[in-house]
Structures are given as C-alpha cells and as structure tokens.
Design an enzyme around this catalytic site. Structure first.
Site, mmCIF file in Angstrom:
data_model
loop_
_atom_site.group_PDB
_atom_site.id
_atom_site.type_symbol
_atom_site.label_atom_id
_atom_site.label_comp_id
_atom_site.label_asym_id
_atom_site.label_seq_id
_atom_site.Cartn_x
_atom_site.Cartn_y
_atom_site.Cartn_z
ATOM 1 N N ARG A 33 -12.374 -15.960 1.153
ATOM 2 C CA ARG A 33 -11.979 -16.554 2.432
ATOM 3 C C ARG A 33 -11.735 -18.050 2.339
ATOM 4 O O ARG A 33 -11.311 -18.664 3.312
ATOM 5 C CB ARG A 33 -13.081 -16.321 3.496
ATOM 6 C CG ARG A 33 -13.403 -14.853 3.784
ATOM 7 C CD ARG A 33 -12.270 -14.134 4.492
ATOM 8 N NE ARG A 33 -12.608 -12.734 4.767
ATOM 9 C CZ ARG A 33 -12.381 -11.736 3.929
ATOM 10 N NH1 ARG A 33 -11.828 -11.960 2.744
ATOM 11 N NH2 ARG A 33 -12.704 -10.502 4.271
ATOM 12 N N LYS A 59 -7.218 -0.646 -10.422
ATOM 13 C CA LYS A 59 -7.869 -1.323 -9.301
ATOM 14 C C LYS A 59 -9.100 -0.540 -8.856
ATOM 15 O O LYS A 59 -8.993 0.598 -8.421
ATOM 16 C CB LYS A 59 -6.878 -1.443 -8.135
ATOM 17 C CG LYS A 59 -7.447 -2.073 -6.876
ATOM 18 C CD LYS A 59 -6.375 -2.151 -5.791
ATOM 19 C CE LYS A 59 -6.880 -2.791 -4.529
ATOM 20 N NZ LYS A 59 -7.835 -1.927 -3.796
ATOM 21 N N SER A 63 0.829 -1.208 0.000
ATOM 22 C CA SER A 63 0.000 0.000 0.000
ATOM 23 C C SER A 63 0.861 1.255 0.000
ATOM 24 O O SER A 63 1.925 1.293 0.619
ATOM 25 C CB SER A 63 -0.877 -0.004 1.258
ATOM 26 O OG SER A 63 -1.520 1.253 1.415
ATOM 27 N N THR A 78 -5.155 2.764 -7.677
ATOM 28 C CA THR A 78 -6.487 2.742 -7.066
ATOM 29 C C THR A 78 -7.314 3.890 -7.642
ATOM 30 O O THR A 78 -6.914 5.047 -7.576
ATOM 31 C CB THR A 78 -6.385 2.862 -5.535
ATOM 32 O OG1 THR A 78 -5.705 1.705 -5.040
ATOM 33 C CG2 THR A 78 -7.764 2.932 -4.889
ATOM 34 N N HIS A 88 -13.009 -2.043 -3.042
ATOM 35 C CA HIS A 88 -12.194 -1.499 -1.950
ATOM 36 C C HIS A 88 -12.572 -2.149 -0.611
ATOM 37 O O HIS A 88 -12.669 -1.486 0.419
ATOM 38 C CB HIS A 88 -12.372 0.033 -1.877
ATOM 39 C CG HIS A 88 -11.187 0.769 -1.355
ATOM 40 N ND1 HIS A 88 -10.471 1.672 -2.114
ATOM 41 C CD2 HIS A 88 -10.584 0.770 -0.130
ATOM 42 C CE1 HIS A 88 -9.491 2.189 -1.380
ATOM 43 N NE2 HIS A 88 -9.534 1.644 -0.175
ATOM 44 N N TYR A 97 -1.862 5.774 -4.685
ATOM 45 C CA TYR A 97 -2.859 6.846 -4.635
ATOM 46 C C TYR A 97 -2.229 8.058 -5.297
ATOM 47 O O TYR A 97 -1.059 8.367 -5.035
ATOM 48 C CB TYR A 97 -3.220 7.205 -3.188
ATOM 49 C CG TYR A 97 -4.148 6.222 -2.517
ATOM 50 C CD1 TYR A 97 -5.459 6.058 -2.965
ATOM 51 C CD2 TYR A 97 -3.725 5.473 -1.422
ATOM 52 C CE1 TYR A 97 -6.316 5.161 -2.345
ATOM 53 C CE2 TYR A 97 -4.583 4.574 -0.793
ATOM 54 C CZ TYR A 97 -5.874 4.426 -1.267
ATOM 55 O OH TYR A 97 -6.723 3.540 -0.655
#
Length: 367
Positions: free
Chosen positions: A289, A230, A106, A155, A254, A129
């Site tokens: 998951r 994304k 990130s 993003t 997101h 970003y």
C-alpha cells in the site's frame, strides 16, 4: 478532499459500492488473519538508511521478462472489474499503459482479452485458471496470444475456492448485467445464484482440482509465452517451479482469500528468493500500500511487486483517473524512499538497507 495515499481510496469505495460487491473485493478467507498480516508484516521491517549519497538522479526503471517498464510496480489480476466501475478493465489497461507498467488481466474479467487489447498499446500478462475442459484453456491461451499478451500468470493456489464468509452471507454472484467476458462464447460466462457463494459453486464446477506439476509441462506444449507461477509460498515449491520451467515466480497468498493462516507474502519472500537461487525472477503481491512496502520487498530480493485491491478501490472511486493516481502515488513514494535510503537505482537496494525481526544481531565493527 485531496487524496494523499492509496488507503484513502478504500474508504471512498466502501461508500460508493453495493455491500455485496465491496465485501467481495475487500474480504479474505475465514478469520481473515492473513488479510491483516499481509499489511502488518510490512510494519515490522525497518529501514537502515545510508546518508550523504548523491541522490539527485534516481532511476526506477526495470525490465520484467525482457520488457522495460517505468517502475517495479505492476498491476495484479483482479476479477470482474466492471462491478467496481462501468469501464472496468478498459480503464485499468489505459492507466497501466499511461504509467508505463504491466497490467495482468484476470481470466474472470468482465472485459475480454480482445477488448482490453483494443485500448491501445501496453505490456499485458494474462492470468490463467485451468478449467476441467482443456479445450477451453487452449482457446483462452490462443486468444491471449493473438491479442498480444506477453506472458501467462498461472494461478496455482486455487484447486478450490477459499471460504470467504461475507460472500456466503451475501450469496455473492456476478450482477446480471455482467458476464465473464472471456467465457461468453463457451457458455461459461454466467454465474448462478446459489444458497452460498455463486463463485464457489462456479469454481467447483469448472476449475480443475487435479492440476499438478505435469500440467505445467502440458501448458508449455500449447504456448511459447513465458509462464509465471503465481501462488508460491515455500522454498520447496519454488524449487519445483524452477525445475518445471517457470519463467518467474509470484509469491502470493491470493490476497489472503484462499488458505487463512499462511504467512504474509513479505514474510515468505526471502525463503522463496533463496530457493530460486537467481535462476528466475521472484515477484510479490499482497498487502502493498506504500512506496516503503515496495522498497522492503526489493530489499528482500523481489524483482518487483503487483498491486490488486488498490487498483479496484481507486477504480471504484474515480475510474481510470483513480488508477492512474494510485500508480503515481506509489511511484512518488517509492522514489522518495529510495532517495532517503541512499539508493539511486534498483540494483543499489540491498538487504543491508532493512532490518527484520529475524535478522541475527549485528556485530558492530571495531574502530
């Protein structure tokens, strides 16, 4: 207690983490309808397994933008990982590398691109970003390139931060002993305590709300790294992303943290895949998951998936070992799902291996 599935780590993380931090990681926007739906939608897709196929050898390897990885399960960018565990992004990077898969770092990490690179070899992408100050963006991208990152995940769903009510209630802010490491030298590494969410105020002050497709072109002039877009949820934007030169698309909402009442990513996936027409690979994040979830995404046309919260929660519970275990459990579950569905390689996973609520009625062939 023996951990036997990914979900169990969330329970442990909730016990271990301060409320402000757990809530930041776990919550979604507003009513959190999409947060629930990201999970629930997977349960509406059923299998059509094929039997009596020799599945004694199963190959789960794949390539992503030319990089060979052990399985189509990768790590999504999640912010501020040192809030979860003192080793933060270092531990995640080592776990991803050990598993032979890709980690996305990130922009808002609590370890810098250089620090993450220092953990050793590994295929890493950098999530970006776009800040109002474009010199900040240029510097960040250059540093990611120099640190050996292989792609930029841009993003595109965050001109403003979604309303995450627990962050407002908790007056969320980055703990004082941590900084957004990539911005430390630019005096953009700290987050002020405010009367709502400190992150909301930070984003409003720093992130460029005017970001548009022309900026995608600009980004290609400052880097030769492939750019993954994304945050795509529609066929229209998938087409525009391809036209704008995206190397790949990530179907993402997101983690249900931006606009509530958008569809689950697994529900938006097929529309985006069809619009991309095979010109670029399409990936998915949000709600994965289980190994069965991975299979369902691939059957609907995804080239791979990214996991976010499972990494954070396992990191909080057990550091690097926790993240390694999550990747191993998903690997093993996915392998069993392939075997029991009659698929020996990823290319053998087809749309016919699943049934969805929107499928037309199947015509039974006449004997």
């Amino acid at each position: 207690m023996e951990i036997t599935n990914v979900m169990e780590y969330e329970t442990i993380a909730k016990e271990k983490l301060p409320k402000m931090i757990y809530d930041y990681y776990s919550s979604g926007a507003e009513d959190q309808w999409t947060l629930q739906e990201n999970r629930n939608a997977f349960s509406r897709i059923l299998f059509r397994p094929r039997i009596l196929i020799d599945v004694s050898k199963i190959n789960m390897t794949t390539t992503v933008l030319g990089f060979k990885i052990s399985m189509p399960i990768m790590i999504a960018p999640t912010a501020m990982q040192k809030m979860a565990h003192p080793e933060g992004e270092y531990a995640t990077a080592r776990a991803a590398s050990a598993a032979g898969t890709i980690m996305t770092l990130s922009s808002w990490s609590t370890s810098s691109v250089e620090e993450v690179a220092s953990t050793g070899p590994g295929i890493r992408f950098f999530q970006l970003y776009v800040y109002k100050d474009r010199n900040v963006v240029i510097q960040l991208v250059r540093r990611a390139e120099r640190a050996g990152f292989k792609a930029i995940a841009l993003t595109v769903d965050t001109p403003r931060l979604g309303r995450r009510e627990s962050d407002i209630k908790n007056r969320f802010t980055l703990p004082p002993y941590l900084t957004l490491k990539n911005f430390e030298g630019l005096n953009l590494g700290k987050m002020d305590k405010t009367n709502d969410s400190g992150l909301t105020s930070y984003v409003a002050g720093q992130v460029d709300q005017s970001l548009s497709w022309k900026d995608m072109k600009w980004l290609q002039t400052i880097t030769h790294l492939p750019i993954l877009v994304k945050g795509v949820l529609t066929a229209e934007d998938a087409r525009l992303a391809v036209e704008a030169g995206a190397a790949a698309i990530i179907v993402s909402n997101h983690g249900a943290r931006q606009l509530d009442y958008v569809p689950a990513t697994i529900m938006a996936l097929e529309e985006v895949v069809k619009a991309a027409q095979g010109r670029v690979p399409v990936f998915l994040d949000g709600g994965v998951r289980r190994g069965t979830d991975v299979f369902k995404a691939l059957a609907l046309g995804a080239s791979g998936i990214f996991i976010g919260r499972p990494v954070i929660f396992s990191l909080a519970a057990d550091g690097e070992a926790g993240v390694r275990k999550v990747l191993q459990m998903l690997h093993d579950e996915f392998e069993i799902t392939m075997a029991l569905s009659g698929c020996r390689s990823l290319k053998e996973i087809t749309r016919d291996h699943i049934a969805t609520p929107w499928d037309p009625p199947r015509l039974v062939p006449k004997l």
